[in-house]
Design a protein around this motif. Structure first.
Motif, short mmCIF file in Angstrom:
data_model
loop_
_atom_site.label_atom_id
_atom_site.label_comp_id
_atom_site.label_asym_id
_atom_site.label_seq_id
_atom_site.Cartn_x
_atom_site.Cartn_y
_atom_site.Cartn_z
N ALA A 186 0.80 -1.23 0.00
CA ALA A 186 0.00 0.00 0.00
C ALA A 186 0.84 1.27 0.00
O ALA A 186 0.35 2.33 -0.42
CB ALA A 186 -0.93 0.00 1.21
N ASN A 187 2.09 1.19 0.44
CA ASN A 187 2.84 2.42 0.69
C ASN A 187 4.13 2.58 -0.10
O ASN A 187 4.70 3.66 -0.13
CB ASN A 187 3.16 2.52 2.19
N ILE A 188 4.58 1.50 -0.76
CA ILE A 188 5.83 1.58 -1.53
C ILE A 188 5.55 1.09 -2.94
O ILE A 188 5.20 -0.07 -3.14
CB ILE A 188 6.93 0.72 -0.88
N PRO A 189 5.66 1.96 -3.93
CA PRO A 189 5.36 1.54 -5.31
C PRO A 189 6.28 0.41 -5.76
O PRO A 189 7.47 0.39 -5.44
CB PRO A 189 5.61 2.82 -6.12
N LEU A 190 5.71 -0.52 -6.49
CA LEU A 190 6.48 -1.65 -6.99
C LEU A 190 7.39 -1.22 -8.15
O LEU A 190 8.50 -1.71 -8.30
CB LEU A 190 5.55 -2.77 -7.45
N GLY A 191 6.91 -0.28 -8.96
CA GLY A 191 7.70 0.21 -10.07
C GLY A 191 8.55 1.40 -9.68
O GLY A 191 9.18 1.42 -8.63
N ARG A 192 8.53 2.41 -10.51
CA ARG A 192 9.31 3.62 -10.26
C ARG A 192 8.80 4.32 -9.00
O ARG A 192 7.60 4.54 -8.84
CB ARG A 192 9.22 4.56 -11.46
N VAL A 193 9.71 4.66 -8.12
CA VAL A 193 9.34 5.31 -6.87
C VAL A 193 9.36 6.82 -7.07
O VAL A 193 10.41 7.40 -7.35
CB VAL A 193 10.31 4.92 -5.73
N PRO A 194 8.22 7.49 -6.96
CA PRO A 194 8.18 8.93 -7.22
C PRO A 194 8.69 9.72 -6.02
O PRO A 194 8.70 9.24 -4.88
CB PRO A 194 6.69 9.19 -7.43
#
Length: 285
Positions: free
Chosen positions: A199-207
């Motif tokens: 829910a809190n850490i994007p799996l792809g590119r981290v903005p």
């Protein structure tokens, strides 16, 4: 385990989510937030050391231990759910403010609480947890991949990547504490625990998360010099995120779980920090 410690067993409620917490002592309130894989009694040493002078409180985060585990990763977002869970414990204790101590995910929750609801945070103490902006930047940096491989495995493989409770508890040296943690993890929901990462850490590119409110509380940051899960450069620039006195304690021979590995030192540093009135920090400037 709880009756043996002499801690009180209590419950708070955030809407329809029941949250278990332990409490002891009386005095200025001091609320502890655990991380993964841990539970409320992971703070036992600090709570026992400080309950003579403080009202100490430690919840099982949602999805962990005896707290409810709502289904679906959307129930594990920092905002509003995890931050509101902390507020619900304060409401249950009829408190308008407390000093907040957090480790790992509990540290991330503590940072967001201090940014979004600053009036409730008297002092902020974070263990092994960079400021959220710097943490996400560290996760996005490919040179740090070895630190966060476990995190990506959880996100991609899901519950199949979750070790058994006994394995997850192996980091605890004290046998009784290790057994208590394993028992608590058996009550925990693997999908819920994974929900924090999903829910809190994007799996792809981290903005980049952009502009955030500055933390107003005097802030103490402690971490081990040999943390295998957080690169030390993730703490660079923390002082830019805090509009108050910010202090760092680096523990030379410790890793990630410093509240166990250097329990006495951590307890003393917390006590010294939260015993000072917030106004005394401001007067230094």
């Amino acid at each position: 385990m709880t009756p043996k410690t002499g801690f009180e067993t209590r419950f708070a409620s955030n809407r329809n989510v029941k949250l278990h917490y332990v409490a002891a002592g009386s005095g200025p309130p001091l609320l502890f937030l655990h991380g993964f894989p841990d539970h409320s009694l992971g703070w036992r040493r600090q709570m026992e050391a400080l309950c003579g002078s403080f009202r100490v409180l430690a919840p099982d985060l949602r999805g962990f231990g005896r707290s409810d585990a709502p289904r679906g990763h959307a129930h594990y977002t920092l905002l509003p759910h995890l931050v509101e869970d902390v507020l619900s414990v304060l409401v249950a204790e009829q408190l308008s403010q407390a000093s907040i101590v957090g480790h790992d995910w509990g540290g991330t929750i503590a940072w967001w609480l201090a940014m979004r609801v600053p009036q409730v945070v008297r002092h902020l103490v974070v263990l092994s947890t960079p400021h959220p902006r710097n943490y996400l930047r560290a996760i996005a940096d490919p040179t740090n991949a070895r630190y966060f491989a476990y995190m990506r495995l959880f996100q991609e493989a899901g519950a199949s990547a979750m070790p058994a409770p006994e394995k997850l508890a192996e980091w605890v040296d004290d046998e009784a504490d290790r057994q208590a943690l394993a028992e608590s993890l058996r009550l925990s929901d693997p999908e819920a625990m994974l929900g924090y990462y999903r829910a809190n850490i994007p799996l792809g590119r981290v903005p980049d998360i952009g502009q955030l409110p500055l933390v107003k509380a005097p802030t103490l940051v402690m971490f081990g010099a040999h943390d295998p899960y957080v690169p030390t450069n993730a703490y660079d620039g923390t002082f830019r995120e805090v509009d108050n006195v910010t202090s760092f304690v680096v523990i030379p021979d410790a890793g990630h779980f410093i509240h166990h590995q250097a329990a006495g030192l951590v307890s003393r540093e917390i006590e010294a920090w939260v015993s000072r009135p917030p106004s005394s920090f401001r007067s230094l400037g």
